[in-house]
Write a protein that holds these residues in place. Structure first.
Motif, PDB file in Angstrom:
ATOM      1  N   LEU A  87      34.765  26.467  47.732  1.00 51.89           N
ATOM      2  CA  LEU A  87      35.945  26.598  46.512  1.00 51.89           C
ATOM      3  C   LEU A  87      37.044  25.247  46.334  1.00 51.89           C
ATOM      4  CD1 LEU A  87      37.044  30.249  46.319  1.00 51.89           C
ATOM      5  CD2 LEU A  87      36.144  28.782  44.410  1.00 51.89           C
ATOM      6  N   VAL A 132      32.123  29.790  40.710  1.00 54.11           N
ATOM      7  CA  VAL A 132      33.532  29.962  41.031  1.00 54.11           C
ATOM      8  C   VAL A 132      33.978  31.422  41.333  1.00 54.11           C
ATOM      9  CG1 VAL A 132      35.877  29.651  40.464  1.00 54.11           C
ATOM     10  CG2 VAL A 132      34.285  27.649  40.475  1.00 54.11           C
ATOM     11  N   THR A 133      33.622  32.418  40.306  1.00 57.40           N
ATOM     12  CA  THR A 133      33.985  33.741  40.428  1.00 57.40           C
ATOM     13  C   THR A 133      33.259  34.137  41.657  1.00 57.40           C
ATOM     14  OG1 THR A 133      34.132  33.916  38.022  1.00 57.40           O
ATOM     15  CG2 THR A 133      33.915  35.965  38.968  1.00 57.40           C
ATOM     16  N   VAL A 136      35.244  33.274  44.604  1.00 59.59           N
ATOM     17  CA  VAL A 136      36.360  33.795  44.577  1.00 59.59           C
ATOM     18  C   VAL A 136      36.467  35.489  45.344  1.00 59.59           C
ATOM     19  CG1 VAL A 136      38.447  34.655  43.086  1.00 59.59           C
ATOM     20  CG2 VAL A 136      37.647  32.457  43.141  1.00 59.59           C
ATOM     21  N   ALA A 145      37.632  39.474  40.733  1.00 56.73           N
ATOM     22  CA  ALA A 145      37.133  38.163  41.033  1.00 56.73           C
ATOM     23  C   ALA A 145      37.096  37.267  39.706  1.00 56.73           C
ATOM     24  CB  ALA A 145      35.750  38.048  41.509  1.00 56.73           C
ATOM     25  N   ARG A 146      36.775  37.851  38.472  1.00 55.65           N
ATOM     26  CA  ARG A 146      36.742  37.419  37.178  1.00 55.65           C
ATOM     27  C   ARG A 146      38.067  36.923  36.503  1.00 55.65           C
ATOM     28  NH1 ARG A 146      32.250  37.399  33.701  1.00 55.65           N
ATOM     29  NH2 ARG A 146      33.753  37.315  31.836  1.00 55.65           N
ATOM     30  N   ALA A 149      39.434  34.315  39.349  1.00 50.08           N
ATOM     31  CA  ALA A 149      38.860  33.085  38.828  1.00 50.08           C
ATOM     32  C   ALA A 149      39.331  32.299  37.889  1.00 50.08           C
ATOM     33  CB  ALA A 149      37.253  33.044  39.087  1.00 50.08           C
ATOM     34  N   PHE A 153      41.141  28.728  37.386  1.00 48.78           N
ATOM     35  CA  PHE A 153      40.602  27.650  36.687  1.00 48.78           C
ATOM     36  C   PHE A 153      41.792  27.182  35.833  1.00 48.78           C
ATOM     37  CE2 PHE A 153      36.507  25.935  35.976  1.00 48.78           C
ATOM     38  CZ  PHE A 153      36.643  25.369  34.522  1.00 48.78           C
ATOM     39  N   HIS A 188      46.633  31.066  44.688  1.00 47.68           N
ATOM     40  CA  HIS A 188      45.401  32.096  44.202  1.00 47.68           C
ATOM     41  C   HIS A 188      44.702  32.944  45.276  1.00 47.68           C
ATOM     42  CE1 HIS A 188      46.414  29.835  40.651  1.00 47.68           C
ATOM     43  NE2 HIS A 188      46.007  31.060  39.831  1.00 47.68           N
TER      44      HIS A 188
END
Length: 194
Positions: A87, A132-133, A136, A145-146, A149, A153, A188
């Motif tokens: 990440l 990325v999701t 994360v 996670a969404r 992420a 972002f 985060h």
């Protein structure tokens, strides 16, 4: 006498010309007329291959996503690094891309302008976000996670934009973006262990 340019060749030249114009002058310079002029074709020629201005802009933005995705894949390596390290590498690549390709970066994420659901831009942008999701979710299994992420972002986007504009360095007194980037990741994902 040279052979006439093929349709795929002219399509490619129009997109490449748009990418070059974007790098040199920013998104505001991306008019059909200016792209055609710089590509050496009539101002109506782009419409044969891109019926709308949005279609040409989306094709240009897809080039940015291709480049960013290639850089992200290289940074992620073979996937043997830890999730947090991957990440961090992806965040660094994203911010570096945004800093060095500011016009392209601006265009790529204007899904409102580019009608991403209709012109293939969403399909170009979602794989990186999905990666990325996924990472994360592994680093923060306690969170959605969404959403996390997306928040990360957005934070990285803001860090890059504000750094490009000079505002973030001025506000923080930082001469290097690295501490700000690390702080965003820590905010985060939680502080990095060890």
């Amino acid at each position: 006498m040279s052979a006439p340019e093929t349709e795929p060749g002219l399509r490619r030249r129009l997109v490449d010309t748009g990418v070059e114009l974007l790098a040199a002058e920013g998104a505001q310079a991306l008019t059909l007329r200016e792209i055609a002029r710089r590509a050496g074709v009539s101002h109506g020629a782009p419409r044969r291959y891109f019926p709308t201005h949005l279609e040409l802009l989306s094709a240009i933005a897809r080039e940015g996503f291709r480049e960013l995705s290639a850089r992200a894949s290289k940074a992620a390596g073979d996937g043997t690094a830890g999730d947090r390290e991957q990440l961090t590498a992806l965040a660094e690549v994203y911010v570096e891309f945004a800093l060095t390709h500011s016009g392209m970066h601006e265009l790529m994420f204007r899904h409102d302008l580019l009608e991403s659901g209709h012109l293939g831009l969403r399909e170009a942008s979602l794989p990186l976000f999905a990666r990325v999701t996924e990472l994360v979710g592994r680093v923060r299994p306690d969170a959605d996670a969404r959403v996390l992420a997306g928040s990360l972002f957005a934070n990285l986007y803001g860090v890059a934009q504000l750094w490009n504009w000079g505002s973030l360095g001025l506000a923080t007194g930082a001469e290097d973006i690295t501490p700000v980037l690390r702080a965003a990741l820590d905010a985060h994902l939680g502080p990095q262990a060890g």
